[in-house]
Scaffold this active site. Structure first.
Site, short mmCIF file in Angstrom:
data_model
loop_
_atom_site.label_atom_id
_atom_site.label_comp_id
_atom_site.label_asym_id
_atom_site.label_seq_id
_atom_site.Cartn_x
_atom_site.Cartn_y
_atom_site.Cartn_z
N HIS A 1 55.82 57.31 -60.63
CA HIS A 1 55.16 56.28 -59.81
C HIS A 1 55.86 54.93 -59.98
O HIS A 1 56.15 54.52 -61.09
CB HIS A 1 53.68 56.12 -60.22
CG HIS A 1 52.98 55.08 -59.42
ND1 HIS A 1 52.45 55.34 -58.18
CD2 HIS A 1 52.78 53.77 -59.65
CE1 HIS A 1 51.93 54.23 -57.68
NE2 HIS A 1 52.11 53.26 -58.56
N ASP B 1 38.20 54.83 -57.26
CA ASP B 1 39.30 53.87 -57.25
C ASP B 1 39.44 53.21 -55.89
O ASP B 1 39.68 52.01 -55.79
CB ASP B 1 40.62 54.53 -57.65
CG ASP B 1 41.80 53.58 -57.46
OD1 ASP B 1 41.83 52.54 -58.16
OD2 ASP B 1 42.66 53.83 -56.59
N ARG C 1 38.22 44.74 -55.46
CA ARG C 1 39.11 43.84 -56.23
C ARG C 1 39.96 42.99 -55.30
O ARG C 1 40.20 41.81 -55.56
CB ARG C 1 40.03 44.67 -57.14
CG ARG C 1 39.32 45.26 -58.37
CD ARG C 1 40.17 46.34 -59.02
NE ARG C 1 41.48 45.85 -59.40
CZ ARG C 1 42.58 46.61 -59.46
NH1 ARG C 1 42.53 47.90 -59.18
NH2 ARG C 1 43.73 46.08 -59.81
N SER D 1 43.73 52.24 -62.37
CA SER D 1 43.81 52.61 -60.96
C SER D 1 45.00 53.53 -60.69
O SER D 1 44.87 54.60 -60.09
CB SER D 1 43.91 51.31 -60.13
OG SER D 1 44.29 51.56 -58.81
N LYS E 1 44.98 58.05 -60.24
CA LYS E 1 45.52 58.78 -59.08
C LYS E 1 46.55 59.84 -59.50
O LYS E 1 46.58 60.94 -58.96
CB LYS E 1 46.13 57.80 -58.08
CG LYS E 1 45.04 56.97 -57.37
CD LYS E 1 45.61 56.08 -56.28
CE LYS E 1 46.17 54.79 -56.81
NZ LYS E 1 45.34 53.61 -56.59
N1 URA Z 1 48.41 49.95 -57.26
C1 URA Z 1 47.29 50.64 -57.42
O1 URA Z 1 47.19 51.80 -57.02
N2 URA Z 1 46.25 50.05 -58.03
C2 URA Z 1 46.30 48.78 -58.47
O2 URA Z 1 45.34 48.31 -59.01
C3 URA Z 1 47.48 48.05 -58.28
C4 URA Z 1 48.53 48.68 -57.68
#
Ligand code: URA
Ligand code: CA
Length: 434
Positions: A83, A162, A169, A184, A188
């Site tokens: 990622h 999320d 947020r 977060s 994922k």
């Molecule tokens: N990318 C994400 O998936 N979550 C975040 O909080 C910031 C960047």
């Protein structure tokens, strides 16, 4: 039942929350029992006071458990995912997937279309006519077992908690919090079934983390979460003082990825791909050390096996493998327009974020889920940080389907900063393995 007000005041007073309290927040907010104003208040308290290692691990796993989890146990071997946090014109996924698979480590890549300045990996690959990512779970797993590599579009309801928390947020000034970003992202990746995770944490102007110290703290937090919940995790901190590689745009990035697999790619993209790829290979059990892994990856580029792996991926998912030798099979734009410099000097910075916006004005990205992407358009940089520029030199080439792109030309020029000295930036700031 824990009252939300008590959770908020506890976090406000900087007292560690229990597993039960975090669970009660995540579940309550996801099912609509907790109103936005209370969730916002807690998020702000977390933003201000941070979270302990246990808290952040719990938050992550509660978000994982809020939705579906992908089961990749049908795939033989250790599954490693990668990622990158942000990044503009980041072509590493397209390079890494075939490169790592070529040395025998399985790459079951699940990818979204995504919003952003250019499309997601799925959009980029769909620039190749016929290529499709609608595979059943069974077809996907069979393909990975057969050829170590397949790419499927995101399906299922992953980490709904999320999605809701991230959206809140975004409008409450609580995005830029290390524990919130870390949980977060990691939720994922974990829900998507990875056994191991390699992270590319960007630092600099367009990135979430503006300085190296914060980027390092974010990387450590994510590595800790991964290792705490049984997913081997490593990270690299890489600079975003300029876009990675030369190409920003969908078909343009496919060409750039193919060139890189041929050993003729941009130096920075090649280097980052080798560094991240080495970590993936080590975690995946394909080598005992980062050095050994790098040697294998370099060989896969030199002997053409990484390129052949990419061809195999294209053909197995309905595309035309000839694209590798004939880029005219990809969508091309009607106009190409050179952006000439009206300044002289050495390039000291290229604003990545703003360059991404320029590409998205051309139509390379998607603003809403419904927008159509123009796969042909984008920007190819001619000058990068450290290069010498004379007045009248071409800084970049715009690939457009609109004839008048004056707004994009001036934006591209504005992205460039010049100085007296030619200093090449350090791309890899740090490698974090524990
Ligand atoms: N990318 C994400 O998936 N979550 C975040 O909080 C910031 C960047
Ligand atoms: Ca690029």
């Amino acid at each position: 039942m824990t009252r939300m007000i008590d959770i908020i005041t506890k976090k406000r007073d900087n007292i560690e929350l229990s597993k039960e309290e975090i669970k009660s927040f995540v579940q309550g907010y996801t099912n609509g029992d907790i109103p936005d104003y209370q969730a916002s208040s807690l998020l702000m308290a977390i933003f201000l006071n941070g979270m302990t290692e246990d808290e952040v691990a719990t938050l992550t796993m509660e978000m994982v458990e809020s939705g579906d989890q992908i089961d990749l146990s049908g795939i033989e071997g250790f599954k490693v995912d990668k990622h990158s946090t942000g990044g503009v014109g980041d072509t590493t996924t397209l390079v890494l997937a075939p490169l790592v698979a070529a040395v025998g480590v399985p790459v079951p890549k699940m990818s979204g279309r995504g919003l952003g300045h250019t499309g997601g990996t799925v959009d980029k690959l769909e620039a190749m006519e016929g290529f499709h990512v609608e595979l059943s779970q069974e077809e996907f797993i069979d393909l990975v077992n057969k050829q170590k590599l397949a790419l499927v579009g995101q399906s299922g309801n992953l980490t709904p908690a999320d999605k809701l928390i991230y959206a809140l947020r975004d409008v409450t000034g609580t995005v830029n919090s290390i524990p919130l970003i870390a949980s977060s992202i990691m939720s994922k990746k974990i829900a998507a079934g990875a056994d191991g995770i390699v992270l590319d944490v960007k630092v600099g102007d367009g990135a979430f983390m503006k300085n190296e110290k914060d980027a390092e703290a974010l990387a450590h937090t994510m590595v800790q979460i991964g290792n705490n919940v049984g997913r081997n995790t490593m990270a690299v901190i890489s600079s975003m003082e300029e876009p990675l590689g030369y190409a920003i745009g969908n078909a343009l990035e496919v060409i750039e990825a193919i060139e890189t697999l041929k050993g003729k790619g941009p130096e920075d993209l090649t280097e980052l791909s080798l560094v991240l790829g080495s970590q993936m290979v080590v975690l995946g059990g394909g080598a005992n050390s980062l050095e050994e892994a790098r040697g294998l990856l370099e060989k896969a580029i030199e002997d053409g096996s990484a390129l052949e792996k990419f061809r195999q991926l294209i053909v197995s998912q309905g595309g035309n493998g000839d694209v590798i030798d004939d880029y005219s099979l990809l969508p091309t734009s009607e106009y190409t327009i050179e952006v000439k410099s009206d300044k002289a000097g050495y390039v000291t910075q290229i604003e990545s974020e703003n360059m991404g916006i320029a590409a998205s004005i051309l139509g390379a990205g998607r603003e809403t889920k419904e927008s159509e992407i123009d796969l042909a358009v984008g920007i190819v940089l001619e000058k990068k940080v450290g290069d010498k520029v004379e007045v009248g030199d071409t800084l970049a080439v715009i690939h457009s389907n609109k004839e008048n792109v004056d707004d994009v030309i001036s934006r591209v020029k504005d992205c460039y900063t010049f100085g007296e000295e030619g200093v090449h930036p350090t791309l890899i700031k740090k490698v974090i393995t524990e």
